[in-house]
Scaffold this active site. Structure first.
Site, short mmCIF file in Angstrom:
data_model
loop_
_atom_site.label_atom_id
_atom_site.label_comp_id
_atom_site.label_asym_id
_atom_site.label_seq_id
_atom_site.Cartn_x
_atom_site.Cartn_y
_atom_site.Cartn_z
CD GLU A 1 -2.72 -0.90 2.60
OE1 GLU A 1 -3.74 -0.21 2.62
OE2 GLU A 1 -2.29 -1.50 3.59
CG ASP B 1 -4.42 -3.78 9.66
OD1 ASP B 1 -5.61 -3.79 10.03
OD2 ASP B 1 -4.00 -3.06 8.73
CG HIS C 1 -6.64 -8.61 4.12
ND1 HIS C 1 -7.94 -8.98 4.38
CD2 HIS C 1 -6.54 -7.32 4.55
CE1 HIS C 1 -8.59 -7.96 4.93
NE2 HIS C 1 -7.76 -6.95 5.04
C1 BG6 Z 1 -7.95 -3.48 5.97
C2 BG6 Z 1 -6.80 -3.05 6.85
O1 BG6 Z 1 -8.47 -4.70 6.41
O2 BG6 Z 1 -7.48 -3.62 4.63
C3 BG6 Z 1 -6.21 -1.74 6.34
O3 BG6 Z 1 -7.27 -2.88 8.18
C4 BG6 Z 1 -5.82 -1.86 4.88
O4 BG6 Z 1 -5.09 -1.35 7.12
C5 BG6 Z 1 -6.99 -2.42 4.06
O5 BG6 Z 1 -5.47 -0.56 4.42
C6 BG6 Z 1 -6.54 -2.73 2.64
O6 BG6 Z 1 -7.66 -3.09 1.89
P1 BG6 Z 1 -7.69 -2.90 0.29
O7 BG6 Z 1 -9.00 -3.49 -0.13
O8 BG6 Z 1 -7.58 -1.43 0.06
O9 BG6 Z 1 -6.51 -3.64 -0.24
#
Ligand code: BG6
Length: 503
Positions: free
Chosen positions: A217, A236, A241
Site C-alpha cells: 500500500e 492487520d 488477507h
Molecule cells: C484493511 C486493513 O483490512 O485492509 C487496512 O485494516 C488496509 O489497514 C486495508 O489498508 C486494505 O484493503 P484494500 O481493499 O484497500 O486492499
C-alpha cells in the site's frame, strides 16, 4: 442465483466510517431492483442518540459522494432506513428487539434478520451476548450475525470469541468477514486454478520454484494510528488477507464448489503450513519519512495517536513452508507493508528453469547454477489490484543474433486485463453483503479456519524481534534481502528489459 428475500439488515456501529464508506453504498446498489428495495429495510444502531432523520441524512451524504441521483437516494433513505439508539445493557437490547418487531409488523417483513457488527473488535463479544440474551439469535425467519475482521487478537482471544458466538448462534448463522474474499479477482483464483487444467498440472513442487505474495500500500495509517499501533501489520494484514490468498493459491481442488467443500480444503492447507521461525523466517519494518508517488510523507511515529517510541511493525516479510506432497520444498514468500512505492496486490509464481541452458553467448550448453550459467524461469504474475489481470512471461528469440551466430533471448509476456474484458469490477462489500442476505457462506471465514490462521502466526505475535526502519516509498528495509533479494513481483506494467541487460 438465489434471490434476495425480504429482510431487516441491522447495522451495529451505524454512525461509523465503514457504514458510510462501504455498507450503505453497497446496500443501496444491491437494492436498485425496485421489488427488492420495497421490502428490504436497514436499521442502523449505535450509541449516539440519533433520530431516523439523522441516520438518513448521513446515508444521503455518503451516497451523494458516490454520485447517485438525489431524488432516488432520498426516496430510498426515507422509505428504507431507520435508526435505534443502542447502549450496552440488557434493556437496550430488549428495546432493539421491540423496535425490530414493530418494524417487521408495520412493513410486513417475514422475520429474516442480518446483524452486522461493524464495531470496535473489543465489543464483538458483548454485542453477541446482548443479542443472545435478548432472544435475538432466533426469529420467525433466518437470523445471521456478521463479524468484521479482526476476529480476535491472537489464538486465545479468537477461541474465546468463537465460544461466545457459538453459545448463542450455530456456525451456519455466522459470517466472518475478510473483505479480500469478496474481491472478484481473489475469487477468480479458484476459477483460474480449477477451471484450467493446463495450469493445475504445473501447480506443484515439480514445476514451481517459489511463490511470492505481495500486498503493498502507498498509504500510511492515516487517522487509524490508535487502532493500528495496538495491532501492527501481522494482525492487520498477514493473519487475514495474505493468509486467505495463501490458502487459495496452495489448497487442493475441492470436491465441489459447495461452501463446506471449499472451506474444508482451505483449513487443511492452513493446518499444513509450518509456523515461521521469528529469527530466520521473518523481517519486520517500520516506515520513516520519505516520498510516495511524488508526495513527501511523514514517518509512522509522527502519525496522529502513534507514540513516538512505537516499535509496531508497518511492514512484514515472511518465508513459509508447506511440507505436504504438493508443496514440500517450495518457499512461499509474503511481503506486505504501508507506505511502499505503490498500491499493488500480486501473486508471482516462478516456475523451474530449464535443466540445461542451450542459449549461452559462447554457444556452449551449460547446467544452470549461479551467475555463470543462467536459464531464465517462466513467471506468472496474477495481479489482484489495481490493474487486475495476468501476465505470463516467457523467453523469445529477439531478431538477429549475438554477433557470433548465437541466439539472443528476450523476455516477453502474454497479458490479460480484467478491465479490458469485463469493465469495472463490483466492490467487494457488495458481493459479500449479497451473499450474507442470500445465505451463501463460501466467501466467509469458518470458525476453525480463523483459529488455524492465528495458530500459524502465534510465534510472531509474542516474539521480541527487531523492527527495521525503511524510508517511505521503498520496498521495505534492506534486511528483507536476507529472505529474498530478487523479488519477481512489482508493478504490472514492468516489462523486464532483459535485452538491454545484454543477454
Ligand atoms: C484493511 C486493513 O483490512 O485492509 C487496512 O485494516 C488496509 O489497514 C486495508 O489498508 C486494505 O484493503 P484494500 O481493499 O484497500 O486492499
Amino acid at each position: 442465483m438465489p434471490q434476495i428475500q425480504p429482510h431487516l439488515f441491522v447495522i451495529f456501529g451505524a454512525t461509523g466510517d465503514l457504514t458510510k464508506r462501504k455498507l450503505i453504498p453497497a446496500l443501496y446498489h444491491l437494492m436498485q431492483d425496485e421489488d427488492v428495495a420495497r421490502r428490504c429495510v436497514v436499521l442502523g444502531a449505535a450509541r449516539s442518540d440519533w433520530s431516523d432523520e439523522q441516520f438518513r441524512t448521513s446515508a444521503q451524504e455518503a451516497l451523494r459522494e458516490k454520485g447517485y441521483s438525489e431524488e432516488a437516494v432520498s426516496t430510498w433513505c426515507t422509505r428504507n432506513l431507520f435508526y435505534q439508539c443502542l447502549g450496552d445493557d440488557g434493556d437496550d437490547y430488549a428495546a432493539l428487539g421491540d423496535r425490530i418487531d414493530q418494524l417487521e409488523r408495520h412493513l410486513d417483513l417475514p422475520g429474516n434478520r442480518a446483524f452486522y457488527l461493524s464495531l470496535p473488535p473489543s465489543i464483538y463479544g458483548p454485542a453477541v451476548e446482548g443479542l443472545g440474551e435478548a432472544g435475538l439469535s432466533e426469529s420467525p425467519g433466518w437470523t445471521r450475525v456478521v463479524v468484521e475482521k479482526p476476529f480476535g487478537y491472537d489464538l486465545p482471544s479468537a477461541k474465546k470469541l468463537n465460544e461466545t458466538v457459538h453459545r448463542h448462534f450455530d456456525e451456519d448463522q455466522v459470517y466472518r468477514i475478510d473483505h479480500y474474499l469478496g474481491k472478484e479477482t481473489v475469487q477468480n483464483l479458484m476459477a483460474f486454478r480449477f477451471g484450467n487444467a493446463i495450469f493445475e498440472s504445473l501447480w506443484n513442487r515439480e514445476h514451481i520454484e517459489r511463490i511470492e505474495i505481495t500486498v503493498a500500500e502507498g498509504l500510511g495509517v492515516g487517522g487509524r494510528g490508535g487502532y493500528y499501533d495496538q495491532s501492527g501489520h501481522v494482525r492487520d494484514m498477514v493473519q487475514n488477507h495474505l493468509t486467505q490468498l495463501l490458502t487459495l493459491v496452495a489448497m487442493e481442488p475441492p470436491s465441489s464448489m459447495d461452501a463446506n467443500a471449499i472451506r474444508q480444503e482451505k483449513v487443511k492447507v492452513l493446518n499444513a503450513v509450518q509456523q515461521p521461525n521469528p529469527e530466520t523466517d521473518v523481517v519486520f519494518g517500520q516506515y520513516q519519512s520519505g516520498t510516495v508517488e511524488g508526495e513527501s510523507v511523514s514517518g509512522y511515529r509522527e502519525e496522529p495517536d502513534v507514540p513516538d517510541d512505537s516499535t509496531t511493525e508497518t511492514f512484514a516479510a515472511l518465508r513459509l513452508n508447506i511440507p505436504n506432497w504438493r508443496w514440500q520444498g517450495v518457499p512461499f514468500y509474503l511481503r506486505t507493508g504501508k507506505r511502499l512505492p505503490t498500491k499493488l496486490t500480486q501473486i508471482a509464481v516462478r516456475f523451474e528453469g530449464a535443466p540445461v541452458s542451450l542459449f549461452q553467448t559462447d554457444g556452449q550448453p551449460c547446467i544452470p547454477q549461479g551467475a555463470d550459467c543462467e536459464a531464465r524461469s517462466n513467471e506468472l504474475l496474477i495481479t489482484l489490484q489495481p490493474d487486475e489481470g495476468f501476465d505470463l512471461r516467457f523467453e523469445v528469440k529477439a531478431p538477429g543474433d549475438n554477433g557470433n551466430g548465437t541466439m539472443n533471448l528476450e523476455t516477453q509476456q502474454l497479458s490479460f486485463s480484467y478491465q479490458d474484458a469485463f469493465g469495472p469490477v463490483p466492490d467487494a462489500y457488495e458481493t459479500l453483503l449479497r451473499d450474507i442476505i442470500v445465505g451463501d457462506p463460501t466467501l466467509f471465514v469458518r470458525g476453525d479456519e480463523v483459529e488455524a490462521s492465528w495458530q500459524l502466526y502465534s510465534p510472531l505475535l509474542d516474539a521480541e524481534r527487531p523492527v527495521h526502519p525503511y524510508a517511505a516509498g521503498t520496498w521495505g528495509p534492506e534486511a528483507v534481502d536476507r529472505l529474498l533479494s530478487n523479488w519477481t513481483s512489482g508493478a504490472r506494467e514492468r516489462v523486464p528489459q532483459r535485452a538491454a541487460e545484454g543477454a
